[in-house]
Design an enzyme around this catalytic site. Structure first.
Site, PDB file in Angstrom:
ATOM      1  N   PRO A  22       0.853  -1.201   0.000  1.00 18.56           N
ATOM      2  CA  PRO A  22       0.000   0.000   0.000  1.00 18.56           C
ATOM      3  C   PRO A  22       0.879   1.238   0.000  1.00 18.56           C
ATOM      4  CG  PRO A  22       0.052  -0.996   2.190  1.00 18.56           C
ATOM      5  CD  PRO A  22       0.784  -1.933   1.271  1.00 18.56           C
ATOM      6  N   MET A  23       0.610   2.175  -0.914  1.00 22.86           N
ATOM      7  CA  MET A  23       1.433   3.385  -1.034  1.00 22.86           C
ATOM      8  C   MET A  23       0.528   4.586  -1.226  1.00 22.86           C
ATOM      9  SD  MET A  23       4.568   1.947  -3.409  1.00 22.86           S
ATOM     10  CE  MET A  23       3.518   0.843  -4.392  1.00 22.86           C
ATOM     11  N   MET A  24       0.630   5.531  -0.293  1.00 22.29           N
ATOM     12  CA  MET A  24      -0.208   6.721  -0.347  1.00 22.29           C
ATOM     13  C   MET A  24       0.005   7.483  -1.645  1.00 22.29           C
ATOM     14  SD  MET A  24      -2.109   6.777   2.306  1.00 22.29           S
ATOM     15  CE  MET A  24      -2.719   8.471   2.302  1.00 22.29           C
ATOM     16  N   CYS A 105       3.443   3.202   9.205  1.00 22.39           N
ATOM     17  CA  CYS A 105       3.685   4.495   8.571  1.00 22.39           C
ATOM     18  C   CYS A 105       4.224   5.487   9.595  1.00 22.39           C
ATOM     19  CB  CYS A 105       2.402   5.030   7.944  1.00 22.39           C
ATOM     20  SG  CYS A 105       2.621   6.620   7.106  1.00 22.39           S
ATOM     21  N   ASN A 216       8.726  -6.847   3.989  1.00 22.63           N
ATOM     22  CA  ASN A 216       8.675  -5.651   3.151  1.00 22.63           C
ATOM     23  C   ASN A 216       9.898  -4.807   3.488  1.00 22.63           C
ATOM     24  OD1 ASN A 216       7.026  -2.527   3.434  1.00 22.63           O
ATOM     25  ND2 ASN A 216       7.535  -3.468   1.489  1.00 22.63           N
ATOM     26  N   GLY A 217      10.319  -3.997   2.530  1.00 17.37           N
ATOM     27  CA  GLY A 217      11.415  -3.079   2.779  1.00 17.37           C
ATOM     28  C   GLY A 217      12.681  -3.438   2.015  1.00 17.37           C
TER      29      GLY A 217
END
Length: 339
Positions: A22-24, A105, A216-217
């Site tokens: 998910p990416m804003m 976040c 993730n990352g």
């Protein structure tokens, strides 16, 4: 279209998930539809949506999606169990395959709302949120977190956090394998400066073998993801998949044993045309769709011209599918000259 269950995609005789993070401002419905053309099995996530917005906002605008996007997860932001339960039920009723709680976040806006990475300090509150959502819906509830925040000891902090949400019935953890520094670093710096520690995530999985643990990352390539797939239950790519979406074309073959050829970028453009036409009829400007496609031909002759046409010509008010076709044709011409 065949629908794949986000909870149980089997590969190598076990449950496994490949996800786009998910990416804003990025993983909106147009982005997700585009990514779905590249991979039929990747788990796609919405941008984070605050629980209050889900409950009181424009649901079609915030939560609408095309059925082709399945499997799709809704990521929620919040820290109030009752509100998160209500938002989760709305998401489940709309047909989402999974609800994910954002505990990773680090932005100031998220901290001021008492959610995101700062919740790593409040494992019992997160557990209460998970329990409330589990009671409200039948679909999986997962949490996306960090290995710790600020001066926390990552061994103690992550184990305490994980144990709390496991006791509450969580269906899985997606772990961004670096700390978040909530004071002194920007969100961008928080994606780059704190060192990655994949081994810490591996130790969590070894300690909790029955819990879904995804990582993730810092994963930039399919090879990076493959290296983690033997140790964990899922891999999640974010910016690498967004800026170089062509890598998603090999996901179904590499991770899920699909025997069909990887889709060609030109075929992806053609597959997008009916969707683009439908969105244009709804009044959606072309650039809101094609901005997600700029990296489709990354590394190929004509890629720069493709981006230029979509960026400049696609911004016109009257821009239509002819702009997208012209951009793809520029790549074909460049490829012919380079041959």
């Amino acid at each position: 279209m065949q629908r794949f269950d986000a909870k149980e995609i089997i590969v190598k005789n076990r449950s496994f998930r490949f996800a786009v993070a998910p990416m804003m401002d990025w993983t909106d419905r147009n982005c997700r539809f585009f990514h779905r053309q590249l991979s039929k099995r990747a788990l796609l996530y919405t941008e984070m949506v605050v629980a209050d917005a889900v409950i009181h906002g424009d649901r079609d605008k915030l939560l609408g999606f095309d059925p082709a996007e399945h499997p799709i997860a809704l990521q929620l932001g919040g820290s109030d169990p009752a509100k998160l339960a209500a938002a989760a039920k709305i998401g489940a009723d709309l047909g989402y395959d999974e609800i994910n709680l954002n505990c990773g976040c680090p932005s100031d806006r998220v901290q001021s709302g008492t959610f995101g990475a700062c919740l790593m300090r409040e494992p019992q509150r997160v557990a209460d949120c998970v329990a409330a959502m589990k009671a409200a819906v039948a679909i999986p509830i997962t949490v996306k977190c960090r290995i710790g925040v600020d001066e926390q000891d990552i061994e103690t902090a992550l184990d305490t956090f994980a144990d709390a949400v496991v006791a509450a019935g969580v269906d899985g953890l997606w772990v961004h394998a670096r700390k978040a520094w909530l004071a002194g670093l920007s969100p961008k710096e928080n994606r780059e400066i704190p060192p990655l520690d994949y081994d810490r995530v591996h130790r969590l999985k070894q300690r909790l073998p029955d819990l879904f643990v995804g990582i993730n990352g810092g994963l930039k390539t399919i090879a990076d993801a493959e290296a983690e797939s033997d140790k964990l239950d899922g891999v999640m790519l974010g910016r690498a998949a967004y800026h170089g979406p062509a890598l998603l074309a090999s996901v179904d073959r590499v991770f899920f044993g699909c025997e069909t050829a990887d889709p060609d970028p030109h075929d992806i453009v053609e597959a997008m045309i009916p969707y683009v036409e439908a969105q244009l009829r709804r009044g959606v400007p072309l650039h809101r769709i094609t901005r997600h496609m700029l990296g489709l031909f990354h590394g190929q002759p004509g890629a720069r011209r493709f981006r230029q046409i979509l960026t400049v010509e696609g911004a016109r008010r009257d821009a239509g599918v002819s702009v997208l076709r012209a951009a793809a044709s520029a790549v074909e011409e460049a490829s012919s000259l380079a041959a």
